[in-house]
Scaffold this motif. Sequence first.
Motif, mmCIF file in Angstrom:
data_model
loop_
_atom_site.group_PDB
_atom_site.id
_atom_site.type_symbol
_atom_site.label_atom_id
_atom_site.label_comp_id
_atom_site.label_asym_id
_atom_site.label_seq_id
_atom_site.Cartn_x
_atom_site.Cartn_y
_atom_site.Cartn_z
ATOM 1 N N HIS A 26 -1.627 -6.104 4.640
ATOM 2 C CA HIS A 26 -0.176 -6.038 4.461
ATOM 3 C C HIS A 26 0.342 -4.681 4.903
ATOM 4 O O HIS A 26 -0.382 -3.690 4.869
ATOM 5 C CB HIS A 26 0.203 -6.197 2.978
ATOM 6 N N ARG A 27 1.622 -4.657 5.223
ATOM 7 C CA ARG A 27 2.294 -3.366 5.369
ATOM 8 C C ARG A 27 2.306 -2.736 3.980
ATOM 9 O O ARG A 27 2.195 -3.429 2.973
ATOM 10 C CB ARG A 27 3.725 -3.550 5.858
ATOM 11 N N HIS A 28 2.459 -1.432 3.953
ATOM 12 C CA HIS A 28 2.491 -0.728 2.675
ATOM 13 C C HIS A 28 3.579 -1.332 1.795
ATOM 14 O O HIS A 28 4.703 -1.526 2.229
ATOM 15 C CB HIS A 28 2.738 0.757 2.914
ATOM 16 N N MET A 29 3.238 -1.653 0.574
ATOM 17 C CA MET A 29 4.171 -2.266 -0.362
ATOM 18 C C MET A 29 4.431 -1.292 -1.506
ATOM 19 O O MET A 29 3.715 -0.309 -1.671
ATOM 20 C CB MET A 29 3.589 -3.587 -0.873
ATOM 21 N N ALA A 30 5.450 -1.585 -2.301
ATOM 22 C CA ALA A 30 5.794 -0.728 -3.429
ATOM 23 C C ALA A 30 4.637 -0.686 -4.427
ATOM 24 O O ALA A 30 4.143 -1.727 -4.855
ATOM 25 C CB ALA A 30 7.049 -1.232 -4.108
ATOM 26 N N ILE A 55 -6.118 1.490 -4.586
ATOM 27 C CA ILE A 55 -6.969 2.680 -4.480
ATOM 28 C C ILE A 55 -6.733 3.332 -3.128
ATOM 29 O O ILE A 55 -6.591 2.649 -2.116
ATOM 30 C CB ILE A 55 -8.446 2.288 -4.643
ATOM 31 N N ASP A 56 -6.712 4.654 -3.112
ATOM 32 C CA ASP A 56 -6.569 5.401 -1.863
ATOM 33 C C ASP A 56 -7.923 6.019 -1.522
ATOM 34 O O ASP A 56 -8.283 7.071 -2.040
ATOM 35 C CB ASP A 56 -5.512 6.494 -2.014
ATOM 36 N N PRO A 57 -8.717 5.367 -0.659
ATOM 37 C CA PRO A 57 -10.045 5.903 -0.329
ATOM 38 C C PRO A 57 -9.988 7.241 0.402
ATOM 39 O O PRO A 57 -10.936 8.013 0.351
ATOM 40 C CB PRO A 57 -10.677 4.814 0.545
ATOM 41 N N GLN A 73 -0.912 0.856 5.647
ATOM 42 C CA GLN A 73 -1.123 -0.562 5.398
ATOM 43 C C GLN A 73 -2.029 -0.724 4.188
ATOM 44 O O GLN A 73 -2.613 0.238 3.688
ATOM 45 C CB GLN A 73 -1.743 -1.221 6.626
ATOM 46 N N MET A 74 -2.141 -1.953 3.739
ATOM 47 C CA MET A 74 -2.936 -2.252 2.559
ATOM 48 C C MET A 74 -3.945 -3.338 2.904
ATOM 49 O O MET A 74 -3.580 -4.401 3.392
ATOM 50 C CB MET A 74 -2.002 -2.753 1.457
ATOM 51 N N VAL A 102 -8.158 -5.916 -5.706
ATOM 52 C CA VAL A 102 -8.064 -4.501 -5.360
ATOM 53 C C VAL A 102 -7.467 -4.382 -3.966
ATOM 54 O O VAL A 102 -7.807 -5.145 -3.063
ATOM 55 C CB VAL A 102 -9.462 -3.832 -5.398
ATOM 56 N N GLY A 103 -6.584 -3.402 -3.808
ATOM 57 C CA GLY A 103 -6.023 -3.087 -2.504
ATOM 58 C C GLY A 103 -6.432 -1.682 -2.108
ATOM 59 O O GLY A 103 -6.492 -0.784 -2.954
ATOM 60 N N LEU A 104 -6.741 -1.484 -0.839
ATOM 61 C CA LEU A 104 -7.088 -0.163 -0.313
ATOM 62 C C LEU A 104 -5.971 0.315 0.602
ATOM 63 O O LEU A 104 -5.584 -0.400 1.536
ATOM 64 C CB LEU A 104 -8.392 -0.214 0.486
ATOM 65 N N LEU A 105 -5.458 1.519 0.345
ATOM 66 C CA LEU A 105 -4.463 2.107 1.239
ATOM 67 C C LEU A 105 -5.170 2.630 2.477
ATOM 68 O O LEU A 105 -6.103 3.434 2.371
ATOM 69 C CB LEU A 105 -3.757 3.271 0.550
ATOM 70 N N ILE A 106 -4.736 2.173 3.647
ATOM 71 C CA ILE A 106 -5.326 2.650 4.900
ATOM 72 C C ILE A 106 -4.204 3.155 5.790
ATOM 73 O O ILE A 106 -3.033 2.813 5.590
ATOM 74 C CB ILE A 106 -6.134 1.539 5.606
ATOM 75 N N ASP A 107 -4.563 3.979 6.770
ATOM 76 C CA ASP A 107 -3.556 4.515 7.678
ATOM 77 C C ASP A 107 -3.241 3.556 8.806
ATOM 78 O O ASP A 107 -2.210 3.686 9.455
ATOM 79 C CB ASP A 107 -4.004 5.865 8.229
ATOM 80 N N GLY A 108 -4.102 2.608 9.078
ATOM 81 C CA GLY A 108 -3.816 1.619 10.105
ATOM 82 C C GLY A 108 -4.999 0.718 10.363
ATOM 83 O O GLY A 108 -6.146 1.150 10.329
#
Length: 131
Positions: A26-30, A55-57, A73-74, A102-108
């Motif tokens: 997904h695109r970054h969500m709230a 989580i932000d790895p 993105q997630m 679980v969602g991981l925040l990624i840069d792309g």
Amino acid sequence: MSRQFAVFRLGNRTFGMDILLVKEVHRHMAVDPVPGAPPHLAGLMNLRGRVVTVIDPGVILGLDRKADEDSRQMLILKTAEEIQPFIRDGRLDRMEPGEDIVGLLIDGMEDVLTASASDMLPPPPHLTDFD
């Protein structure tokens, strides 16, 4: 036998994860922050009525993040129940999916890469056990 990997960016580094672990991108969500949570726990979000731990790895790995927070993105990971048909010997190559989403925040997100077993090397012997 070949395997597929979701290839993504964190900072200026490229990582891969077995595609069987990824449910969706997904695109970054709230994300709602959790007071008193460790820095790598970005917070919680609502995904179609289900609570997702985000989580932000990049924080865990101490990476310098260049991506604008809104452009991140997630990666939403599958739960143990969703991945059960694909697990060998109770585990998927040292990965143990949890019961919660679980969602991981990624840069792309980059691509999906297919690799044959002959293309992959085992981890170095000094990386025998880690958290």
